[in-house]
Design a protein around this motif. Structure first.
Motif, short mmCIF file in Angstrom:
data_model
loop_
_atom_site.label_atom_id
_atom_site.label_comp_id
_atom_site.label_asym_id
_atom_site.label_seq_id
_atom_site.Cartn_x
_atom_site.Cartn_y
_atom_site.Cartn_z
N THR A 222 -3.56 2.26 -4.52
CA THR A 222 -3.48 1.18 -5.52
C THR A 222 -4.50 0.08 -5.27
O THR A 222 -4.66 -0.80 -6.11
N GLN A 223 -5.15 0.11 -4.11
CA GLN A 223 -6.11 -0.92 -3.72
C GLN A 223 -5.47 -2.31 -3.75
O GLN A 223 -6.09 -3.29 -4.16
N THR A 224 -4.24 -2.38 -3.30
CA THR A 224 -3.52 -3.64 -3.15
C THR A 224 -2.85 -3.65 -1.79
O THR A 224 -2.75 -2.61 -1.11
N TYR A 225 -2.37 -4.81 -1.40
CA TYR A 225 -1.64 -4.94 -0.15
C TYR A 225 -0.14 -4.84 -0.44
O TYR A 225 0.42 -5.68 -1.14
N LEU A 226 0.49 -3.79 0.08
CA LEU A 226 1.89 -3.55 -0.19
C LEU A 226 2.77 -4.49 0.64
O LEU A 226 2.41 -4.88 1.75
N GLN A 227 3.92 -4.82 0.09
CA GLN A 227 4.92 -5.65 0.77
C GLN A 227 6.24 -4.88 0.76
O GLN A 227 7.16 -5.18 0.00
N PRO A 228 6.38 -3.89 1.62
CA PRO A 228 7.53 -2.98 1.55
C PRO A 228 8.87 -3.64 1.83
O PRO A 228 9.87 -3.31 1.19
N LEU A 229 8.91 -4.59 2.76
CA LEU A 229 10.18 -5.22 3.10
C LEU A 229 10.72 -6.04 1.93
O LEU A 229 11.91 -5.95 1.59
N PHE A 230 9.86 -6.84 1.30
CA PHE A 230 10.31 -7.65 0.17
C PHE A 230 10.71 -6.75 -1.00
O PHE A 230 11.68 -7.03 -1.71
N ASP A 279 14.29 4.41 2.35
CA ASP A 279 12.98 4.52 3.01
C ASP A 279 12.11 3.35 2.56
O ASP A 279 11.70 3.26 1.40
N GLN A 280 11.83 2.44 3.48
CA GLN A 280 11.09 1.22 3.14
C GLN A 280 9.68 1.52 2.68
O GLN A 280 9.12 0.77 1.87
#
Length: 459
Positions: A222-230, A279-280
């Motif tokens: 996706t060429q973005t920075y993922l925020q899995p926890l949020f 699954d985070q």
């Protein structure tokens, strides 16, 4: 032997003799203290600053704690049953017969009246949380409540129309001066939608999306920075709040997730959410797929409400591996919200509502965002300021709902009655006190409560 060396030797022997006598005396005292059952350390005198001192009070308390002995009488609170004075007989808000805040009661006949939020276990405000300034009000009051204002009815009317229309036509932001009640108004909109059977996703503190308070990682796909926890926490809260309504919704199309995982058509949306909760690493993809699936269905309207909306258009506290500042729209969570706020992605039925916060100066309302939203069209950004083209593109079509700067007299009177009957005043409530505080605060809701009504508690 010289006379000088004889004198030194004699004095040295005298000093050694004196030290032996002092040691014998201390040893005798120690034995005596042990024989009496006392503490040795409390009877030994130490050498400090050239003078003999007993143990300090702090050292005595520590010694008593080591010996499991109390240094004094411990103060304990008086049982409530013994508080007979009328000062302690606080009348709770649930005894004031305030009507519950729900969709059916939000009409013009209740304009200017106070209503209490029911807040059951799966309530949106209870599960998603509230902004910090609102949280302080709710903690002081014995029960969360608010006043139905004229702008509340306007917001409800817009949401009623949006329940049958696409969110493309219903994207607006609440704007107003500091303390005008934008966050409270957004909460009222969330509570209305929840009581009217909407699917609600509420982000009460969007600043937490950009202040580097949660982990992030770069995604080449996706060429973005993922925020899995949020994203995972958002899925958990969304499931808790909307579980009853989600149970009847299924995926209308096949959903493809990364790493070869896919869900067939007709899969319950709750099962999709459970994938991201368990699954985070799948959470950001699942959240995006969930909103896309909700956007295609037409059975239930969807509300996406975001407080601190201006934080989605600022420079974040996140950094690239080269220690460069990351823009908010390069993070997965802000970008997902912006896509729906800008109309690039839509809900078949529903609305996207944001609230601008002016309290936080770090992630405040920038000049370019103010100009892009048309809040002050005559105030052009500085020629030396580089305006990001994304801000203009993402804010196109967003409408502004102005929040009045002050309460009218009827709204302020209802608010005064709530705090007065909650026994929040040091002085008796009266018409003179009400008019004085209303005048001092110029009708500003936050100042009327915190600098007006609650200032009576200060001595």
């Amino acid at each position: 032997m010289s006379f000088l060396s004889f004198t030194v030797t004699t004095r040295s022997r005298a000093s050694l003799t004196a030290l032996r006598e002092v040691g014998s005396s201390l040893k005798a005292r120690s034995y005596a203290a042990q024989a009496k059952g006392g503490s040795v350390k409390q009877n030994v005198q130490g050498y400090k600053g050239g003078k003999n001192q007993k143990l300090t009070k702090k050292q005595q308390r520590l010694e008593a704690m080591r010996n499991n002995k109390s240094p004094g009488v411990r103060l304990r609170p008086t049982p409530p049953s013994q508080l007979k004075h009328e000062l302690f007989q606080s009348q709770r808000l649930d005894e004031l017969m305030l009507p519950d805040f729900n969709a059916e009661e939000l009409t013009e006949r209740n304009l200017g009246k106070a209503m209490a939020f029911p807040l059951p276990e799966n309530d949106a405000v209870r599960v998603f949380g509230v902004p910090r300034n609102v949280l302080l009000d709710f903690r002081i009051l014995s029960k969360a409540a608010s006043v139905v204002r004229d702008v509340t009815i306007k917001l409800v009317d817009r949401l009623q129309a949006a329940s049958q229309e696409s969110s493309q036509k219903n994207r607006f932001v609440l704007s107003g001066s500091v303390g005008s009640g934008k966050s409270f108004l957004l909460i009222q909109g969330v509570e209305y939608a929840a009581s009217a059977g909407w699917l609600v996703m509420y982000i009460p503190r969007a600043i937490n999306l950009v202040n580097s308070s949660t982990p992030y990682s770069y995604d080449l796909r996706t060429q973005t920075y993922l925020q899995p926890l949020f994203a995972q926490r958002t899925l958990q809260r969304f499931r808790t709040v909307n579980e009853n309504t989600l149970s009847s919704l299924v995926a209308e199309e096949k959903i493809d997730l990364h790493d070869g995982l896919s869900l067939s058509q007709g899969t319950p949306l709750i099962s999709l959410i459970d994938v991201g909760i368990k699954d985070q690493t799948f959470a950001p993809t699942v959240l995006a797929a969930l909103l896309e699936a909700l956007g295609k269905q037409t059975k239930v309207p969807v509300l996406l409400a975001v407080d601190d909306f201006q934080a989605l258009f600022t420079k974040t506290a996140y950094k690239t591996p080269h220690f460069q500042t990351i823009r908010a729209w390069h993070l997965s969570m802000p970008r997902l919200i912006i896509d729906y706020a800008s109309g690039r992605k839509t809900f078949a039925r529903g609305a996207v509502v944001g609230a601008l916060s002016l309290s936080d100066k770090t992630y405040g309302l920038s000049q370019e965002l103010r100009h892009a939203l048309g809040l002050q069209p005559w105030l052009q950004p500085s020629s030396y300021l580089k305006v990001a083209p994304e801000i203009t593109a993402f804010t196109k079509g967003i409408q502004i709902l102005k929040v009045p700067e002050k309460l009218n007299v009827n709204e302020a009177a209802s608010l005064f009655e709530v705090w007065n009957k909650n026994k929040s005043f040091h002085t008796p409530g009266s018409d003179e006190v009400f008019l004085a505080k209303y005048t001092e605060s110029a009708g500003n809701p936050r100042d009327f409560v915190w600098k007006g009504l609650l200032s009576t508690l200060q001595t």
